[in-house]
Design an enzyme around this catalytic site. Structure first.
Site, PDB file in Angstrom:
ATOM      1  N   CYS A   1     -13.138   0.989 -12.444  1.00 23.68           N
ATOM      2  CA  CYS A   1     -12.974   0.741 -13.992  1.00 23.68           C
ATOM      3  C   CYS A   1     -12.862  -0.778 -14.103  1.00 23.68           C
ATOM      4  O   CYS A   1     -12.266  -1.539 -13.454  1.00 23.68           O
ATOM      5  CB  CYS A   1     -11.757   1.612 -14.502  1.00 23.68           C
ATOM      6  SG  CYS A   1     -11.537   0.853 -16.159  1.00 23.68           S
TER       7      CYS A   1
ATOM      8  N   GLU B   1     -11.068  -3.522 -26.946  1.00 23.47           N
ATOM      9  CA  GLU B   1     -12.502  -3.223 -27.421  1.00 23.47           C
ATOM     10  C   GLU B   1     -11.962  -1.590 -28.478  1.00 23.47           C
ATOM     11  O   GLU B   1     -11.225  -1.020 -27.681  1.00 23.47           O
ATOM     12  CB  GLU B   1     -13.102  -2.736 -26.250  1.00 23.47           C
ATOM     13  CG  GLU B   1     -13.300  -4.099 -25.328  1.00 23.47           C
ATOM     14  CD  GLU B   1     -14.255  -3.597 -24.138  1.00 23.47           C
ATOM     15  OE1 GLU B   1     -14.242  -4.587 -23.423  1.00 23.47           O
ATOM     16  OE2 GLU B   1     -15.095  -2.683 -24.238  1.00 23.47           O
TER      17      GLU B   1
ATOM     18  N   CYS C   1     -13.663   5.269 -30.345  1.00 24.61           N
ATOM     19  CA  CYS C   1     -12.797   5.302 -29.202  1.00 24.61           C
ATOM     20  C   CYS C   1     -12.119   3.876 -29.249  1.00 24.61           C
ATOM     21  O   CYS C   1     -12.297   2.902 -29.402  1.00 24.61           O
ATOM     22  CB  CYS C   1     -13.770   4.983 -27.961  1.00 24.61           C
ATOM     23  SG  CYS C   1     -12.973   4.940 -26.515  1.00 24.61           S
TER      24      CYS C   1
ATOM     25  N   CYS D   1     -16.009   0.614 -19.807  1.00 28.80           N
ATOM     26  CA  CYS D   1     -14.781   0.022 -20.120  1.00 28.80           C
ATOM     27  C   CYS D   1     -14.335  -1.236 -19.714  1.00 28.80           C
ATOM     28  O   CYS D   1     -14.559  -1.828 -18.697  1.00 28.80           O
ATOM     29  CB  CYS D   1     -13.674   1.043 -19.672  1.00 28.80           C
ATOM     30  SG  CYS D   1     -14.050   2.586 -19.913  1.00 28.80           S
TER      31      CYS D   1
ATOM     32  N   CYS E   1      -5.251  -2.781 -18.401  1.00 28.14           N
ATOM     33  CA  CYS E   1      -4.574  -1.944 -18.039  1.00 28.14           C
ATOM     34  C   CYS E   1      -3.781  -2.019 -16.615  1.00 28.14           C
ATOM     35  O   CYS E   1      -4.159  -2.837 -15.651  1.00 28.14           O
ATOM     36  CB  CYS E   1      -5.626  -0.769 -17.685  1.00 28.14           C
ATOM     37  SG  CYS E   1      -5.169   0.841 -17.244  1.00 28.14           S
TER      38      CYS E   1
ATOM     39  N   CYS F   1      -7.822   1.776 -11.063  1.00 21.25           N
ATOM     40  CA  CYS F   1      -8.783   2.574 -10.875  1.00 21.25           C
ATOM     41  C   CYS F   1     -10.006   1.789 -10.172  1.00 21.25           C
ATOM     42  O   CYS F   1     -10.298   0.773 -11.029  1.00 21.25           O
ATOM     43  CB  CYS F   1      -9.380   3.672 -11.992  1.00 21.25           C
ATOM     44  SG  CYS F   1      -7.942   4.454 -12.628  1.00 21.25           S
TER      45      CYS F   1
HETATM   46  N1  SAH Z   1      -6.601   5.579 -18.806  1.00 18.44           N
HETATM   47  C1  SAH Z   1      -7.011   6.576 -19.713  1.00 18.44           C
HETATM   48  C2  SAH Z   1      -8.162   6.285 -20.581  1.00 18.44           C
HETATM   49  C3  SAH Z   1      -9.105   5.176 -20.619  1.00 18.44           C
HETATM   50  S1  SAH Z   1     -10.300   5.385 -19.391  1.00 18.44           S
HETATM   51  C4  SAH Z   1      -7.953   7.416 -18.479  1.00 18.44           C
HETATM   52  O1  SAH Z   1      -7.902   6.843 -17.338  1.00 18.44           O
HETATM   53  O2  SAH Z   1      -8.310   8.694 -18.689  1.00 18.44           O
HETATM   54  C5  SAH Z   1     -11.640   6.708 -20.032  1.00 18.44           C
HETATM   55  C6  SAH Z   1     -12.401   7.324 -19.107  1.00 18.44           C
HETATM   56  O3  SAH Z   1     -13.432   6.480 -18.621  1.00 18.44           O
HETATM   57  C7  SAH Z   1     -11.499   7.945 -17.837  1.00 18.44           C
HETATM   58  O4  SAH Z   1     -12.043   9.172 -17.686  1.00 18.44           O
HETATM   59  C8  SAH Z   1     -12.288   6.827 -16.863  1.00 18.44           C
HETATM   60  O5  SAH Z   1     -12.238   7.667 -15.708  1.00 18.44           O
HETATM   61  C9  SAH Z   1     -13.574   6.624 -17.332  1.00 18.44           C
HETATM   62  N2  SAH Z   1     -14.159   5.305 -16.739  1.00 18.44           N
HETATM   63  C10 SAH Z   1     -13.320   4.279 -16.338  1.00 18.44           C
HETATM   64  N3  SAH Z   1     -14.287   3.432 -15.830  1.00 18.44           N
HETATM   65  C11 SAH Z   1     -15.672   3.970 -15.907  1.00 18.44           C
HETATM   66  C12 SAH Z   1     -16.803   3.740 -15.760  1.00 18.44           C
HETATM   67  N4  SAH Z   1     -17.232   2.402 -15.127  1.00 18.44           N
HETATM   68  N5  SAH Z   1     -18.081   4.534 -15.964  1.00 18.44           N
HETATM   69  C13 SAH Z   1     -17.702   5.551 -16.459  1.00 18.44           C
HETATM   70  N6  SAH Z   1     -16.417   6.214 -16.694  1.00 18.44           N
HETATM   71  C14 SAH Z   1     -15.386   5.331 -16.591  1.00 18.44           C
END
Ligand code: SAH
Length: 375
Positions: A144, A96, A130, A360, A137, A141
């Protein structure tokens, strides 16, 4: 360097393009011509590299060289102007990429971009793209959606920078590209694909002409790479996904905290060689009744003491498979107020493109599982 092992032109450095020209029996300056055509003019096909003589273009095609930009497979336009692309790569995998006009990309509050090169003709004054760095990944997390995909593979430097070229082409953005900000915050963990990510940064700076100071990379907290990144001569700004205010909570939400603890992460942040006027960004995804209380905000203040930082607060972008809720607006504002009263600049990030599955990984999952995208 083996040039015959790959045949994507987009992604090659000036040195590699020059070597290719020489291999074809062409003068060395054809390397620079290809470099300019690929990155500055963003030629999408070999036959559009007008500066090259026909016989060299034919040679390239005969040797199966192609520009090989990511292909726009699907595109979804949100009511808020956000456009979400599903980009198809050469092996059929997809990632994406998101276009956010007047983007919420991290810099508007600095007052450095808005209105700078304002055009009365453009529908947008500046935009943020973006970018993804991996297919899926590996960092698990819990909030995510990309995590649910697992990691399929790293993107090449050409595929990372190519997302930008493909979006700029689709948006018909003309040169110069001063009104574009880039955030490496799409699918994947850029610091687990560090070399290709940094190569892509160089292509974007030297080739497309986008200043590194307009780019921000976000990491979940790969501590050794934060150290390496601080040593880079040319580098984007750094954002760190904090998402929790103590070790136990962070380990629960981001299991990689077992490997690189909050304490180590904040140590790396403290040591990070910031430039004059530069700040670190900490991102904090607020999850209802999990990490969004007054107490969590106070803990965050203590954690960040002594670090030149700002905080971006993001209310969870919910997804069907995520076991978390989005906090109420007042809760988000109360959290922000505590940070601000402690002297920490804190900004609430607007969710972008909720109607087009902007969380994401959500678009990729939705399209792949149901065969249809958002209405
Ligand atoms: N792997 C990297 C970059 C991709 S995630 C990182 O973790 O920073 C980019 C941002 O989106 C991160 O700050 C992450 O915490 C946030 N993110 C992930 N899932 C999310 C969600 N469901 N809602 C809001 N932000 C989210």
């Amino acid at each position: 360097m083996s040039l015959t092992a790959v045949n994507s032109l987009f992604g090659l450095s000036l040195q590699q393009l020059t070597a290719l020209a020489l291999e074809a029996g062409e003068p060395a300056y054809r390397g620079q011509q290809m470099f300019d055509a690929l990155y500055l003019q963003r030629a999408a096909e070999v036959d559009r590299i007008w500066t090259l003589p026909k016989h060299f273009r034919t040679w390239l095609q005969g040797h199966e060289w192609s520009v090989d930009l990511p292909r726009v497979q699907r595109k979804f336009v949100s009511v808020d102007g956000t456009e979400r692309y599903l980009m198809e790569l050469r092996d059929g995998e997809s990632v994406e990429t998101v276009w956010m006009p007047d983007g919420d990309g991290g810099e508007s509050e600095d007052g450095t971009e808005a209105g700078e090169e304002e055009s009365q003709y453009a529908a947008w004054r500046r935009a943020t793209i973006c970018i993804s760095s991996q297919v899926g990944c590996a960092v698990n997390c819990q909030f995510c959606l990309t995590a649910l995909l697992g990691v399929k593979r790293n993107l090449t430097a050409g595929e990372i920078a190519g997302q930008v070229a493909a979006v700029l082409n689709d948006q018909k953005v003309a040169l110069p590209q001063q009104r574009i900000n880039l955030v490496f915050m799409g699918m994947g963990e850029p610091f687990l694909n560090y070399e290709n990510f940094m190569k892509a940064v160089l292509l974007l700076v030297e080739g497309l002409g986008i200043a590194a100071s307009r780019m921000t990379v976000s990491t979940a907290g790969i501590v050794p790479r934060i150290h390496d990144f601080g040593l880079e001569a040319v580098r984007p700004k750094l954002a760190i996904s904090l998402n929790a205010s103590n070790e136990a909570l962070r380990t629960q939400l981001m299991p990689l905290n077992k490997k690189w603890s909050l304490q180590e992460l904040l140590g790396a942040a403290r040591d990070f060689p910031l430039r004059p006027r530069e700040r670190l960004t900490f991102e904090y995804v607020l999850l209802r009744e999990v990490n969004d209380s007054v107490q969590h905000a106070r803990e965050t203040v203590e954690l960040l003491r002594g670090i030149r930082a700002k905080v971006n607060l993001i209310a969870l972008n919910p997804g069907p498979e995520l076991p978390f809720g989005t906090p109420a607006e007042e809760q988000v504002l109360a959290f922000q107020a505590i940070l601000k009263s402690a002297g920490i600049p804190a900004f609430v990030r607007r969710p972008r493109g909720r109607d087009i599955y902007a969380a994401c990984g959500q678009l990729k999952r939705t399209v792949e599982e149901t065969g249809v995208g958002p209405k």
